[in-house]
Design a protein around this motif. Structure first.
Motif, PDB file in Angstrom:
ATOM      1  N   UNK A  23      34.906 -57.244 -57.278  1.00 34.28           N
ATOM      2  CA  UNK A  23      36.290 -57.253 -56.827  1.00 34.28           C
ATOM      3  C   UNK A  23      36.543 -56.114 -55.830  1.00 34.28           C
ATOM      4  N   UNK A  24      37.267 -56.383 -54.730  1.00 33.63           N
ATOM      5  CA  UNK A  24      37.525 -55.340 -53.749  1.00 33.63           C
ATOM      6  C   UNK A  24      38.557 -54.342 -54.272  1.00 33.63           C
ATOM      7  N   UNK A  25      38.325 -53.098 -54.021  1.00 33.13           N
ATOM      8  CA  UNK A  25      39.255 -52.035 -54.399  1.00 33.13           C
ATOM      9  C   UNK A  25      38.812 -50.763 -53.708  1.00 33.13           C
ATOM     10  N   UNK A  26      39.693 -49.817 -53.663  1.00 32.59           N
ATOM     11  CA  UNK A  26      39.375 -48.544 -53.043  1.00 32.59           C
ATOM     12  C   UNK A  26      39.309 -47.480 -54.122  1.00 32.59           C
ATOM     13  N   UNK A  27      38.186 -46.792 -54.206  1.00 32.25           N
ATOM     14  CA  UNK A  27      38.001 -45.732 -55.178  1.00 32.25           C
ATOM     15  C   UNK A  27      37.760 -44.446 -54.408  1.00 32.25           C
ATOM     16  N   UNK A  28      38.489 -43.418 -54.772  1.00 37.06           N
ATOM     17  CA  UNK A  28      38.309 -42.126 -54.129  1.00 37.06           C
ATOM     18  C   UNK A  28      36.927 -41.597 -54.473  1.00 37.06           C
ATOM     19  N   UNK A  29      36.186 -41.095 -53.478  1.00 35.76           N
ATOM     20  CA  UNK A  29      34.868 -40.545 -53.777  1.00 35.76           C
ATOM     21  C   UNK A  29      34.974 -39.388 -54.768  1.00 35.76           C
ATOM     22  N   UNK A  30      33.941 -39.176 -55.574  1.00 28.48           N
ATOM     23  CA  UNK A  30      33.990 -38.068 -56.534  1.00 28.48           C
ATOM     24  C   UNK A  30      34.032 -36.733 -55.796  1.00 28.48           C
ATOM     25  N   UNK A  31      34.639 -35.760 -56.428  1.00 30.03           N
ATOM     26  CA  UNK A  31      34.651 -34.420 -55.857  1.00 30.03           C
ATOM     27  C   UNK A  31      34.499 -33.412 -56.981  1.00 30.03           C
ATOM     28  N   UNK A  32      34.602 -32.150 -56.650  1.00 27.65           N
ATOM     29  CA  UNK A  32      34.401 -31.085 -57.629  1.00 27.65           C
ATOM     30  C   UNK A  32      35.727 -30.448 -58.035  1.00 27.65           C
ATOM     31  N   UNK A  33      36.809 -31.230 -57.976  1.00 27.31           N
ATOM     32  CA  UNK A  33      38.114 -30.711 -58.383  1.00 27.31           C
ATOM     33  C   UNK A  33      38.093 -30.349 -59.861  1.00 27.31           C
ATOM     34  N   UNK A  34      38.787 -29.279 -60.200  1.00 25.16           N
ATOM     35  CA  UNK A  34      38.822 -28.797 -61.580  1.00 25.16           C
ATOM     36  C   UNK A  34      39.521 -29.792 -62.499  1.00 25.16           C
ATOM     37  N   UNK A  35      38.937 -29.966 -63.678  1.00 25.41           N
ATOM     38  CA  UNK A  35      39.548 -30.736 -64.759  1.00 25.41           C
ATOM     39  C   UNK A  35      39.564 -29.828 -65.987  1.00 25.41           C
ATOM     40  N   UNK A  36      40.371 -30.203 -66.967  1.00 26.49           N
ATOM     41  CA  UNK A  36      40.474 -29.381 -68.168  1.00 26.49           C
ATOM     42  C   UNK A  36      39.204 -29.474 -69.004  1.00 26.49           C
ATOM     43  N   UNK A  37      38.638 -28.322 -69.330  1.00 25.12           N
ATOM     44  CA  UNK A  37      37.450 -28.270 -70.181  1.00 25.12           C
ATOM     45  C   UNK A  37      37.836 -28.587 -71.622  1.00 25.12           C
ATOM     46  N   UNK A  38      36.993 -29.325 -72.310  1.00 26.80           N
ATOM     47  CA  UNK A  38      37.216 -29.668 -73.707  1.00 26.80           C
ATOM     48  C   UNK A  38      36.208 -28.997 -74.641  1.00 26.80           C
ATOM     49  N   UNK A  39      35.237 -28.310 -74.042  1.00 31.37           N
ATOM     50  CA  UNK A  39      34.209 -27.635 -74.830  1.00 31.37           C
ATOM     51  C   UNK A  39      34.368 -26.141 -74.642  1.00 31.37           C
ATOM     52  N   UNK A  40      34.539 -25.427 -75.737  1.00 30.46           N
ATOM     53  CA  UNK A  40      34.642 -23.971 -75.690  1.00 30.46           C
ATOM     54  C   UNK A  40      33.247 -23.377 -75.640  1.00 30.46           C
ATOM     55  N   UNK A  41      33.146 -22.253 -74.944  1.00 31.66           N
ATOM     56  CA  UNK A  41      31.869 -21.545 -74.905  1.00 31.66           C
ATOM     57  C   UNK A  41      31.550 -21.062 -76.311  1.00 31.66           C
ATOM     58  N   UNK A  42      30.314 -21.183 -76.685  1.00 33.89           N
ATOM     59  CA  UNK A  42      29.885 -20.752 -78.018  1.00 33.89           C
ATOM     60  C   UNK A  42      28.837 -19.667 -77.879  1.00 33.89           C
ATOM     61  N   UNK A  43      28.812 -18.719 -78.796  1.00 25.22           N
ATOM     62  CA  UNK A  43      27.763 -17.705 -78.725  1.00 25.22           C
ATOM     63  C   UNK A  43      26.404 -18.362 -78.912  1.00 25.22           C
ATOM     64  N   UNK A  44      25.390 -17.831 -78.231  1.00 21.85           N
ATOM     65  CA  UNK A  44      24.060 -18.427 -78.389  1.00 21.85           C
ATOM     66  C   UNK A  44      23.617 -18.366 -79.853  1.00 21.85           C
ATOM     67  N   UNK A  45      23.168 -19.484 -80.355  1.00 19.47           N
ATOM     68  CA  UNK A  45      22.651 -19.541 -81.719  1.00 19.47           C
ATOM     69  C   UNK A  45      21.799 -20.789 -81.833  1.00 19.47           C
ATOM     70  N   UNK A  46      20.949 -20.866 -82.839  1.00 19.76           N
ATOM     71  CA  UNK A  46      20.176 -22.097 -83.003  1.00 19.76           C
ATOM     72  C   UNK A  46      21.101 -23.296 -83.242  1.00 19.76           C
ATOM     73  N   UNK A  47      20.811 -24.386 -82.560  1.00 17.71           N
ATOM     74  CA  UNK A  47      21.563 -25.631 -82.708  1.00 17.71           C
ATOM     75  C   UNK A  47      20.574 -26.695 -83.157  1.00 17.71           C
ATOM     76  N   UNK A  48      20.797 -27.245 -84.346  1.00 17.82           N
ATOM     77  CA  UNK A  48      19.918 -28.292 -84.865  1.00 17.82           C
ATOM     78  C   UNK A  48      20.058 -29.553 -84.011  1.00 17.82           C
ATOM     79  N   UNK A  49      18.982 -30.319 -83.833  1.00 17.65           N
ATOM     80  CA  UNK A  49      19.064 -31.548 -83.047  1.00 17.65           C
ATOM     81  C   UNK A  49      20.112 -32.508 -83.604  1.00 17.65           C
ATOM     82  N   UNK A  50      20.957 -33.019 -82.720  1.00 15.36           N
ATOM     83  CA  UNK A  50      22.007 -33.964 -83.098  1.00 15.36           C
ATOM     84  C   UNK A  50      22.433 -34.748 -81.869  1.00 15.36           C
ATOM     85  N   UNK A  51      23.004 -35.896 -82.104  1.00 16.94           N
ATOM     86  CA  UNK A  51      23.467 -36.751 -81.011  1.00 16.94           C
ATOM     87  C   UNK A  51      24.590 -36.068 -80.238  1.00 16.94           C
ATOM     88  N   UNK A  52      24.598 -36.176 -78.901  1.00 24.87           N
ATOM     89  CA  UNK A  52      25.689 -35.579 -78.128  1.00 24.87           C
ATOM     90  C   UNK A  52      27.016 -36.291 -78.381  1.00 24.87           C
TER      91      UNK A  52
END
Length: 196
Positions: A23-52
């Motif tokens: 279907x024809x449509x116009x999509x704005x090309x991706x850019x590097x504009x800021x979006x709200x982060x949903x992941x807080x920085x965590x101190x380095x520590x062992x992370x057990x394997x788990x699904x993202x």
């Protein structure tokens, strides 16, 4: 490490599908504009394997420009050796490694990139070497440094080349490559390595 060297001995393998939309449509090309982060920085520590559960792309200056949940259902290739995420969310390829600090396998997350509508992994096209990929799992948060970006022929994920090697701490992001509003015959890859 440049992705072009991975293009040697490309064989028929996994491809991402469902990226071109008639279907024809116009999509704005991706850019590097800021979006709200949903992941807080965590101190380095062992992370057990788990699904993202959540994935973000950030500039080297830590500005988030893509933030998305990851589809909770692991993605498997179908009988025709195709990876086709069921919706716009990125999906963890369940035949790859699980993200974690001691994971010995390469982790792969794939997503759609459409020519006529938006999807989070459209942002792969503006990723740069030195950017940061942040992955949140049920067991913790991991940061990866982007080492290479670029297109490779569809089928490269299962081809006999360096991209398919199992590398501890490596993360590969992939989508269908769309340039100037048109799908190409390639997938676009972002290859990152676990930080620290």
């Amino acid at each position: 490490m440049h992705l072009r060297k991975f293009a040697v001995a490309i064989a028929l393998g996994v491809t991402l599908t469902g990226c071109a939309q008639p279907e024809p449509a116009s999509v704005t090309p991706p850019d590097r504009s800021a979006v709200e982060a949903q992941i807080s920085a965590a101190p380095p520590s062992p992370v057990a394997p788990a699904q993202p559960e959540w994935i973000e792309l950030r500039s080297a200056e830590s500005q988030t420009y893509m933030s998305s949940t990851v589809n909770p259902d692991g993605l498997y290739r179908d009988s025709s050796q195709v990876l086709n995420p069921v919706d716009e969310r990125p999906a963890w390829w369940a035949e790859s490694g699980l993200p974690g600090t001691d994971t010995e396998q390469t982790v792969v997350v794939v997503g759609h990139n459409y020519s006529t509508r938006d999807a989070p992994f459209r942002s792969l096209g503006v990723a740069q070497v030195g950017d940061i990929v942040v992955v949140r799992t049920a067991t913790g948060t991991l940061e990866y440094g982007v080492e290479s970006v670029g297109p490779l022929p569809k089928g490269s994920l299962l081809a006999d080349n360096d991209l398919r090697a199992q590398v501890p701490g490596r993360l590969i992001l992939a989508n269908c490559d769309v340039r100037n509003g048109e799908p190409t015959g390639d997938n676009f890859f972002v290859v990152a390595q676990l930080a620290g």
